[in-house]
Design a protein around this motif. Sequence first.
Motif, PDB file in Angstrom:
ATOM      1  N   ARG A  32      -0.938  14.030  -2.231  1.00 55.90           N
ATOM      2  CA  ARG A  32      -2.329  13.593  -2.077  1.00 55.90           C
ATOM      3  C   ARG A  32      -2.738  13.775  -0.627  1.00 55.90           C
ATOM      4  NH1 ARG A  32      -2.007   8.342  -2.364  1.00 55.90           N
ATOM      5  NH2 ARG A  32       0.253   8.397  -2.425  1.00 55.90           N
ATOM      6  N   VAL A  33      -4.005  14.075  -0.396  1.00 59.96           N
ATOM      7  CA  VAL A  33      -4.528  14.216   0.962  1.00 59.96           C
ATOM      8  C   VAL A  33      -5.706  13.270   1.133  1.00 59.96           C
ATOM      9  CG1 VAL A  33      -3.775  16.600   1.266  1.00 59.96           C
ATOM     10  CG2 VAL A  33      -6.022  16.146   0.300  1.00 59.96           C
ATOM     11  N   LEU A  34      -6.177  13.165   2.360  1.00 54.07           N
ATOM     12  CA  LEU A  34      -7.300  12.291   2.649  1.00 54.07           C
ATOM     13  C   LEU A  34      -8.524  12.698   1.845  1.00 54.07           C
ATOM     14  CD1 LEU A  34      -6.876  12.286   6.509  1.00 54.07           C
ATOM     15  CD2 LEU A  34      -6.616  10.277   5.055  1.00 54.07           C
ATOM     16  N   LYS A  35      -9.298  11.716   1.475  1.00 54.72           N
ATOM     17  CA  LYS A  35     -10.536  11.972   0.735  1.00 54.72           C
ATOM     18  C   LYS A  35     -11.420  12.936   1.543  1.00 54.72           C
ATOM     19  CE  LYS A  35     -14.006   9.024  -1.406  1.00 54.72           C
ATOM     20  NZ  LYS A  35     -14.511   7.646  -1.438  1.00 54.72           N
ATOM     21  N   VAL A  52      -6.537   4.586   5.256  1.00 58.26           N
ATOM     22  CA  VAL A  52      -6.998   5.373   6.406  1.00 58.26           C
ATOM     23  C   VAL A  52      -8.494   5.663   6.286  1.00 58.26           C
ATOM     24  CG1 VAL A  52      -6.784   7.576   7.593  1.00 58.26           C
ATOM     25  CG2 VAL A  52      -4.749   6.408   6.766  1.00 58.26           C
ATOM     26  N   ASN A  80       1.717   5.790   8.334  1.00 53.67           N
ATOM     27  CA  ASN A  80       0.338   5.402   8.644  1.00 53.67           C
ATOM     28  C   ASN A  80      -0.151   6.112   9.902  1.00 53.67           C
ATOM     29  OD1 ASN A  80       0.192   3.729   6.455  1.00 53.67           O
ATOM     30  ND2 ASN A  80       0.611   1.860   7.597  1.00 53.67           N
ATOM     31  N   ARG A 132       3.367   3.431  -3.699  1.00 52.87           N
ATOM     32  CA  ARG A 132       3.095   4.607  -4.543  1.00 52.87           C
ATOM     33  C   ARG A 132       3.864   5.844  -4.076  1.00 52.87           C
ATOM     34  NH1 ARG A 132      -3.119   6.572  -5.596  1.00 52.87           N
ATOM     35  NH2 ARG A 132      -2.705   8.382  -6.897  1.00 52.87           N
ATOM     36  N   ASN A 133       3.991   5.997  -2.757  1.00 51.52           N
ATOM     37  CA  ASN A 133       4.720   7.154  -2.215  1.00 51.52           C
ATOM     38  C   ASN A 133       6.140   7.233  -2.761  1.00 51.52           C
ATOM     39  OD1 ASN A 133       2.574   7.852  -0.476  1.00 51.52           O
ATOM     40  ND2 ASN A 133       3.251   6.345   1.018  1.00 51.52           N
ATOM     41  N   ARG A 136       0.821  -1.217   0.000  1.00 51.02           N
ATOM     42  CA  ARG A 136       0.000   0.000   0.000  1.00 51.02           C
ATOM     43  C   ARG A 136       0.853   1.265   0.000  1.00 51.02           C
ATOM     44  NH1 ARG A 136      -3.145  -3.122   3.793  1.00 51.02           N
ATOM     45  NH2 ARG A 136      -2.080  -2.087   5.496  1.00 51.02           N
ATOM     46  N   SER A 137       2.123   1.138   0.415  1.00 53.38           N
ATOM     47  CA  SER A 137       2.998   2.312   0.526  1.00 53.38           C
ATOM     48  C   SER A 137       3.892   2.521  -0.690  1.00 53.38           C
ATOM     49  CB  SER A 137       3.874   2.188   1.785  1.00 53.38           C
ATOM     50  OG  SER A 137       3.060   2.152   2.935  1.00 53.38           O
ATOM     51  N   ALA A 178      -1.060   9.603   9.012  1.00 55.12           N
ATOM     52  CA  ALA A 178      -2.311   9.662   8.247  1.00 55.12           C
ATOM     53  C   ALA A 178      -3.525   9.459   9.162  1.00 55.12           C
ATOM     54  CB  ALA A 178      -2.287   8.626   7.135  1.00 55.12           C
ATOM     55  N   ALA A 188      -6.456  12.168  10.073  1.00 55.04           N
ATOM     56  CA  ALA A 188      -7.889  11.871   9.892  1.00 55.04           C
ATOM     57  C   ALA A 188      -8.660  12.164  11.181  1.00 55.04           C
ATOM     58  CB  ALA A 188      -8.058  10.414   9.487  1.00 55.04           C
ATOM     59  N   TRP A 194      -6.271   0.884  -3.424  1.00 60.64           N
ATOM     60  CA  TRP A 194      -6.077   0.651  -1.991  1.00 60.64           C
ATOM     61  C   TRP A 194      -4.637   0.995  -1.602  1.00 60.64           C
ATOM     62  CZ3 TRP A 194      -7.432  -4.605   0.839  1.00 60.64           C
ATOM     63  CH2 TRP A 194      -7.415  -4.394   2.226  1.00 60.64           C
ATOM     64  N   ASP A 195      -4.346   2.270  -1.572  1.00 60.22           N
ATOM     65  CA  ASP A 195      -3.017   2.704  -1.133  1.00 60.22           C
ATOM     66  C   ASP A 195      -3.098   3.141   0.334  1.00 60.22           C
ATOM     67  OD1 ASP A 195      -4.229   5.193  -1.154  1.00 60.22           O
ATOM     68  OD2 ASP A 195      -2.983   6.033  -2.732  1.00 60.22           O
ATOM     69  N   SER A 196      -1.992   3.682   0.838  1.00 61.08           N
ATOM     70  CA  SER A 196      -1.921   3.964   2.271  1.00 61.08           C
ATOM     71  C   SER A 196      -2.946   5.016   2.705  1.00 61.08           C
ATOM     72  CB  SER A 196      -0.501   4.401   2.656  1.00 61.08           C
ATOM     73  OG  SER A 196      -0.090   5.491   1.854  1.00 61.08           O
ATOM     74  N   LEU A 197      -3.211   6.009   1.838  1.00 64.18           N
ATOM     75  CA  LEU A 197      -4.188   7.040   2.217  1.00 64.18           C
ATOM     76  C   LEU A 197      -5.613   6.485   2.180  1.00 64.18           C
ATOM     77  CD1 LEU A 197      -3.357  10.523   0.686  1.00 64.18           C
ATOM     78  CD2 LEU A 197      -3.448   9.855   3.078  1.00 64.18           C
ATOM     79  N   LEU A 204     -11.320   4.204   8.940  1.00 64.73           N
ATOM     80  CA  LEU A 204     -12.243   5.082   9.679  1.00 64.73           C
ATOM     81  C   LEU A 204     -13.696   4.728   9.358  1.00 64.73           C
ATOM     82  CD1 LEU A 204     -10.518   8.578   9.574  1.00 64.73           C
ATOM     83  CD2 LEU A 204     -10.516   6.911  11.411  1.00 64.73           C
TER      84      LEU A 204
END
Lengths: 329, 79
Positions: free
Chosen positions: A299-302, B43, A78, A33-34, A30-31, A81, A85, B37-40, B47
């Motif tokens: 990128r930021v949280l949705k 999260v 994580n 991409r960074n 999942r990491s 992040a 949130a 499904w990346d790290s952001l 939640l």
Amino acid sequence: MSDTREPSSLSDAPARVRALFEHTARAHPRSARNLYEARDAHPARFDALTDELLASCERVLGDRALEVTVGGFVRFSNGVAFDQARYERDGAYAHKRYEEVNAALYSQTEEMSDYLWGCALTNVLWVHHLELSLFYIDRFLGRAAREAAGAAAPVVVELAPGHGWWGRLALRRLPRATLRAFDISPASMLIARALADVDGLGARASYAQMDATRAVEGEGAVADLCVCNFLVEHLERPADLLASIAHLLKPGGWAFFSGALTAAQVDHIYEFRRESELVALAEGAGLRAVETMSLGPERVLKGARLLPRSMSLILHKRPSGAAWGEGGR
Amino acid sequence: MNRTSTLSRLQDVFREVFEDDDLTLTPSTSAADLEEWDSLMHVTLILAVEGAFGVRFTSAQVSSLETVGDLVSLIEARG
């Protein structure tokens, strides 16, 4: 997420960098991409800096280097992040008191070590922090190198070095410089010292375990350069820190100072909202911000309402030693 | 609640978060199967799971999750 790019896109990367990407894709998909985002921004410089950092980590950690550092980076990222949130949801940072965080984190060697190895990698693997690393190298250390040419060995004082990355960059790029670093965390002093030693920089560096904000006590204006990154948001009274920096700098000296804005983290307690607040802190201590850079993540949280930013300022102390004037009379 | 019904409810949460009504989960579904499904997104997902199931996780617990089955187990342990 598994980044869909072919491994061949890394064919020109150093072996350590390729190993980093392979390990991350396998152990922490999942990491992944960074890492690509950071490398895409500045491929050659990403490769050089990441290789430099991983080589140092390898010399301390041996075969476990990738497991320890990448694992720490993923846990750190994580955690940030999730904290962001919850900050969005709750409207405030989780902690308000320095002593709470000191007891829960800074004084805990095992947790702090994981935090520090992970945090070290953010300097190259978070694209906005990679940009700040380059700003530091090119604009701050570049200026220092020009000014130090032909002069006596510059003294660099680093407040709260954590993993020690910034100080080691200074020692490498200013071959006659000496470094004095202060951090409250025992784990920080162990890791920063170990990394400096394996890099052959230990003879020019001293690391003392003490509250960085008290490093000023008993000291005069000793620093040609002062480095203080991402300490200010960990404090209850940030103005005291800037006063310390101004006190430690020799007349005409320069500081590289960074802080986090609307960016939650388990140990962030002072909530800076605007870039102007950091500039005002420096001005309040009699310094001038001659260059600044403030950046948020790619990128930021949705649905995020807040944009977390990291800001760095290059600060100058007036050559006479007095505060800069305000204009008019 | 058994694992099957937890998986079914979890699928609803995934469909909402990933905005994909056709998304089908199995216990072995992982980030390798879902490009977004990346790290952001993880999260946002966690939640949403916390809200849907009335549970709260630590970041350490959810950082190490690899598959949907791991997430089901975590929810069951907290439920």
